[in-house]
Scaffold this motif. Structure first.
Motif, PDB file in Angstrom:
ATOM      1  N   LEU A   1      -8.089  11.746   6.285  1.00 30.32           N
ATOM      2  CA  LEU A   1      -7.853  12.489   7.524  1.00 30.32           C
ATOM      3  C   LEU A   1      -9.084  12.485   8.417  1.00 30.32           C
ATOM      4  N   THR A   2     -10.265  12.661   7.827  1.00 30.57           N
ATOM      5  CA  THR A   2     -11.493  12.715   8.618  1.00 30.57           C
ATOM      6  C   THR A   2     -11.714  11.413   9.376  1.00 30.57           C
ATOM      7  N   ALA A   3     -11.243  10.299   8.810  1.00 32.97           N
ATOM      8  CA  ALA A   3     -11.398   8.999   9.469  1.00 32.97           C
ATOM      9  C   ALA A   3     -10.356   8.757  10.552  1.00 32.97           C
ATOM     10  N   ALA A   4      -9.358   9.630  10.650  1.00 35.92           N
ATOM     11  CA  ALA A   4      -8.274   9.444  11.621  1.00 35.92           C
ATOM     12  C   ALA A   4      -8.691   9.914  13.006  1.00 35.92           C
ATOM     13  N   ASP A   5      -8.136   9.289  14.026  1.00 36.03           N
ATOM     14  CA  ASP A   5      -8.400   9.705  15.407  1.00 36.03           C
ATOM     15  C   ASP A   5      -7.883  11.118  15.636  1.00 36.03           C
ATOM     16  N   GLY A   6      -8.687  11.919  16.303  1.00 33.35           N
ATOM     17  CA  GLY A   6      -8.265  13.263  16.679  1.00 33.35           C
ATOM     18  C   GLY A   6      -8.652  14.336  15.696  1.00 33.35           C
ATOM     19  N   VAL A   7      -9.092  13.963  14.488  1.00 34.93           N
ATOM     20  CA  VAL A   7      -9.479  14.958  13.489  1.00 34.93           C
ATOM     21  C   VAL A   7     -11.000  15.040  13.440  1.00 34.93           C
ATOM     22  N   ALA A   8     -11.538  16.237  13.682  1.00 39.94           N
ATOM     23  CA  ALA A   8     -12.989  16.433  13.646  1.00 39.94           C
ATOM     24  C   ALA A   8     -13.482  16.539  12.209  1.00 39.94           C
ATOM     25  N   ARG A   9     -12.765  17.315  11.393  1.00 42.10           N
ATOM     26  CA  ARG A   9     -13.138  17.432   9.986  1.00 42.10           C
ATOM     27  C   ARG A   9     -11.969  17.985   9.183  1.00 42.10           C
ATOM     28  N   ALA A  10     -11.990  17.663   7.898  1.00 40.20           N
ATOM     29  CA  ALA A  10     -11.000  18.184   6.943  1.00 40.20           C
ATOM     30  C   ALA A  10     -11.770  18.635   5.713  1.00 40.20           C
ATOM     31  N   GLU A  11     -11.605  19.898   5.348  1.00 40.21           N
ATOM     32  CA  GLU A  11     -12.402  20.476   4.280  1.00 40.21           C
ATOM     33  C   GLU A  11     -11.507  21.079   3.216  1.00 40.21           C
ATOM     34  N   VAL A  12     -11.871  20.833   1.958  1.00 39.31           N
ATOM     35  CA  VAL A  12     -11.128  21.382   0.830  1.00 39.31           C
ATOM     36  C   VAL A  12     -11.598  22.807   0.574  1.00 39.31           C
ATOM     37  N   ALA A  13     -10.651  23.694   0.310  1.00 38.62           N
ATOM     38  CA  ALA A  13     -10.987  25.092   0.046  1.00 38.62           C
ATOM     39  C   ALA A  13     -10.169  25.598  -1.130  1.00 38.62           C
ATOM     40  N   GLY A  14     -10.777  26.519  -1.901  1.00 38.93           N
ATOM     41  CA  GLY A  14     -10.071  27.162  -3.000  1.00 38.93           C
ATOM     42  C   GLY A  14      -9.544  26.160  -4.001  1.00 38.93           C
ATOM     43  N   PRO A  15      -8.357  26.398  -4.527  1.00 40.42           N
ATOM     44  CA  PRO A  15      -7.808  25.533  -5.582  1.00 40.42           C
ATOM     45  C   PRO A  15      -7.266  24.202  -5.088  1.00 40.42           C
ATOM     46  N   GLY A  16      -7.247  24.000  -3.766  1.00 39.00           N
ATOM     47  CA  GLY A  16      -6.720  22.736  -3.254  1.00 39.00           C
ATOM     48  C   GLY A  16      -6.149  22.821  -1.853  1.00 39.00           C
ATOM     49  N   PHE A  17      -6.454  23.910  -1.139  1.00 37.24           N
ATOM     50  CA  PHE A  17      -6.050  23.991   0.263  1.00 37.24           C
ATOM     51  C   PHE A  17      -6.883  23.007   1.075  1.00 37.24           C
ATOM     52  N   LEU A  18      -6.326  22.580   2.181  1.00 33.37           N
ATOM     53  CA  LEU A  18      -7.033  21.674   3.068  1.00 33.37           C
ATOM     54  C   LEU A  18      -7.053  22.297   4.464  1.00 33.37           C
ATOM     55  N   ASN A  19      -8.264  22.584   4.954  1.00 35.47           N
ATOM     56  CA  ASN A  19      -8.437  23.144   6.290  1.00 35.47           C
ATOM     57  C   ASN A  19      -8.829  22.023   7.237  1.00 35.47           C
ATOM     58  N   ILE A  20      -8.120  21.941   8.372  1.00 32.07           N
ATOM     59  CA  ILE A  20      -8.279  20.815   9.293  1.00 32.07           C
ATOM     60  C   ILE A  20      -8.681  21.325  10.670  1.00 32.07           C
ATOM     61  N   THR A  21      -9.748  20.732  11.208  1.00 31.15           N
ATOM     62  CA  THR A  21     -10.186  21.050  12.563  1.00 31.15           C
ATOM     63  C   THR A  21      -9.990  19.821  13.432  1.00 31.15           C
ATOM     64  N   LEU A  22      -9.306  19.979  14.537  1.00 33.10           N
ATOM     65  CA  LEU A  22      -9.045  18.866  15.447  1.00 33.10           C
ATOM     66  C   LEU A  22     -10.180  18.718  16.444  1.00 33.10           C
ATOM     67  N   GLU A  23     -10.372  17.516  16.930  1.00 33.32           N
ATOM     68  CA  GLU A  23     -11.288  17.308  18.037  1.00 33.32           C
ATOM     69  C   GLU A  23     -10.735  18.020  19.268  1.00 33.32           C
ATOM     70  N   ALA A  24     -11.613  18.465  20.141  1.00 33.61           N
ATOM     71  CA  ALA A  24     -11.180  19.238  21.310  1.00 33.61           C
ATOM     72  C   ALA A  24     -10.142  18.487  22.128  1.00 33.61           C
ATOM     73  N   GLY A  25     -10.354  17.169  22.278  1.00 33.50           N
ATOM     74  CA  GLY A  25      -9.406  16.391  23.065  1.00 33.50           C
ATOM     75  C   GLY A  25      -8.033  16.347  22.440  1.00 33.50           C
ATOM     76  N   ALA A  26      -7.980  16.172  21.126  1.00 34.93           N
ATOM     77  CA  ALA A  26      -6.691  16.105  20.428  1.00 34.93           C
ATOM     78  C   ALA A  26      -5.983  17.448  20.480  1.00 34.93           C
ATOM     79  N   ALA A  27      -6.751  18.536  20.294  1.00 36.09           N
ATOM     80  CA  ALA A  27      -6.146  19.868  20.364  1.00 36.09           C
ATOM     81  C   ALA A  27      -5.657  20.174  21.770  1.00 36.09           C
TER      82      ALA A  27
END
Length: 558
Positions: A73-99
């Motif tokens: 996901l992090t390598a995909a266009d429009g995604v600023a970062r993707a971070e793993v949290a807890g037992p396996g949740f994935l938190n995703i932040t979009l680039e400002a332009g994509a959002a």
């Protein structure tokens, strides 16, 4: 990037990982992931638990699967970062332009934003109100009018073909009591024992006499009792029902279909329905009566459908009515009933099953609870005209159609509701309908001021300019609208749309305080001003669309 587009991107990343042998999943088994807003905004724009859902099937720890997905996901266009949290949740932040692209998506889609085709091809019969035409529509029926019409609009927004239906109860003892009451008052007599009172009974009686005389008929008061009662029954019921329909129309509620209970009996629909059940072996005779084997389908006991005197029991009409709806081609039948109808659910679900249908899918029964109106801190209990209940006209006169509809639709219908009439006429943030409508009016005022300052959407849109945290928060709220509509339709809960609108209004007011659409003083118009005009106008659209789903106006000025 919309939540739907992000979900599609996540699925693509999972499929690619499966094909590359990074995870042991058949690409065909990868589901459409669900994305949601994280509870804490600092965790990102969106979150998904898809790694936790697929980990067992993939034979890998949830966090390990989430990390594999995060890398793609992090390598995909429009995604600023993707971070793993807890037992396996994935938190995703979009680039400002994509959002920020969501603002353009909403503005260009217009009223279609939030609408889906999820229920396309499904015909739904939605029966609500269906009050006996023996008096003005009381507050309980008014609640169903607001909730039912809103639900019809929401279901239609998911692509369903929805028919609003009113069951006209013009058969049985209630109508006989009404006719006797109108006749007695027209003759100047007292209200019969077990009859109806209230000024409206006298008004109906006067109208029946006037209509008969205008038609060249004899004064119905002078006819023998049986003949007189029939005239007052026929003309009185027509008059009363015309009043109910007019009151509902003024409330913004119109029905597509009206079905008369009398017609079910006169057309032979009852006999046909019972014959079908008999052929299927669902009926039996006992003690001179005919019974339906409802206990075989979850009811607490079998039900008499033909009494020992040969007359059909009340449920016989309900049986015929359900089958009639299905034979008219409706895939789903939804019936909205008052709080005193809980016992009706089990027997009608058994009827549904007896015909070979699926309870809960082909037939749903929704139960609404009571409404209490409060004025001056005290319960409002009496209508001057009806004499015993508060009517639709009383409510509309007190607060107006918009406030009445919104207040009745904004709470779960299966919970009792107290409505403070004094609050609903206040022009304050404590009044929820004012709060939402004011947010819409404010967006229109911002757009008007923007035009006066030379800020125009057509001069361009740079989504990356929506870089303030308040921009992201408002975009996140706007992104939730389609899912809110879908969930409200699936759960049959229009109040979810109202509560969403209140959250959106709050988010917009915060954004308004922190971000500017118009330049200050001699400042030039920038990409930021134009981008925020797009965001402002996107909010206008969603607020208007949400209010329309509730049958409430979206004023440009307050």
């Amino acid at each position: 990037m919309t939540p739907i587009e992000l979900a599609a991107l996540i699925r693509t990343c999972l499929v690619d990982a499966a094909r590359a042998g990074e995870v042991g999943i058949d690409p065909a088994d990868v589901p459409e992931p669900r994305v949601e807003r994280p509870r804490q905004r600092e965790h990102g724009d969106w979150a998904t638990n898809v790694a936790m859902q697929l980990a067992k099937k993939a034979g890998i720890a949830p966090r390990a699967l989430a990390e594999t997905l995060a890398a793609r996901l992090t390598a995909a266009d429009g995604v600023a970062r993707a971070e793993v949290a807890g037992p396996g949740f994935l938190n995703i932040t979009l680039e400002a332009g994509a959002a920020g692209e969501l603002a353009r998506t909403i503005v260009e889609a217009g009223a279609q934003y939030g609408r889906t085709t999820a229920k396309a091809g499904t015909r739904i019969n939605l029966e609500f109100v269906s009050a006996n035409p023996t008096g003005p529509l009381h507050i309980g029926g008014v609640r169903w009018a607001a909730v039912g019409d809103s639900l019809a609009r929401i279901l239609a927004a998911t692509g369903a073909d929805v028919a609003r239906e009113y069951y006209f109860n013009d058969h049985g003892v209630q109508i006989d009591r009404f006719a006797r009451s109108v006749l007695a008052r027209a003759r100047g007599e007292g209200v019969p024992e077990d009859g109806y009172g209230g000024r409206y009974i006298e008004e109906i009686g006067e109208a029946v006499v006037a209509d008969a005389l205008a038609a060249g008929e004899p004064d119905p008061r002078t006819l023998p009792d049986d003949e007189a009662q029939e005239v007052f029954r026929r003309r009185g019921v027509d008059r009363m029902f015309a009043e109910i329909k007019a009151a509902l129309h003024n409330f913004g509620v119109d029905f597509d279909l009206f079905v008369h209970e009398d017609a079910l009996h006169e057309s032979g629909a009852v006999d046909r329905a019972l014959a079908r059940l008999r052929e299927a072996g669902r009926l039996y005779e006992d003690a001179g009566a005919t019974w339906l084997r409802t206990s075989e389908f979850g009811d607490d006991k079998d039900r008499v459908v033909i009494k020992s005197d040969g007359e059909p029991a009340y449920i016989a009409g309900d049986i015929a009515y359900y089958l009639d709806k299905r034979e008219r081609g409706f895939d789903e039948v939804i019936i909205m009933l008052g709080a005193d109808h809980h016992g009706y659910i089990g027997r009608m679900m058994a009827v549904c099953a007896a015909f070979g249908d699926t309870p809960g899918r082909n037939l749903e029964i929704l139960i609404g609870q009571l409404v209490n109106l409060i004025k001056g801190g005290e319960p409002l209990r009496m209508s001057k005209r009806a004499g015993t209940v508060v009517t639709i006209d009383d409510l509309v006169e007190a607060v107006g159609v918009d406030a009445a509809r919104y207040s009745l639709a904004r709470s779960s219908a299966d919970s009792p509701l107290d409505i403070d009439l004094d609050l609903l006429v206040q022009r304050s943030n404590d009044n929820p309908v004012f709060y939402v409508q004011y947010a819409h009016a404010r967006t229109r005022n911002v757009a008007h001021n923007a035009a006066a300052h030379g800020v125009r959407r057509e001069d361009g849109f740079v989504p990356a300019a929506l870089d303030h945290p308040a921009d992201g928060a408002l975009l996140g709220l706007l992104a939730q609208f389609p899912a809110t509509v879908t969930q409200a339709a699936e759960l049959r809960e229009p109040h979810r749309v109202a509560r969403y609108l209140e959250s959106l209004a709050a988010g917009y007011h915060k954004w308004y305080d922190q971000c500017r659409v118009t330049p200050r003083g001699e400042e030039p118009v920038t990409d930021g001003h134009r981008a925020r005009l797009w965001l402002n106008d996107a909010t206008t659209q969603v607020l208007a669309s949400g209010l329309e789903l509730l049958g409430v106006s979206a004023p440009d000025r307050m």
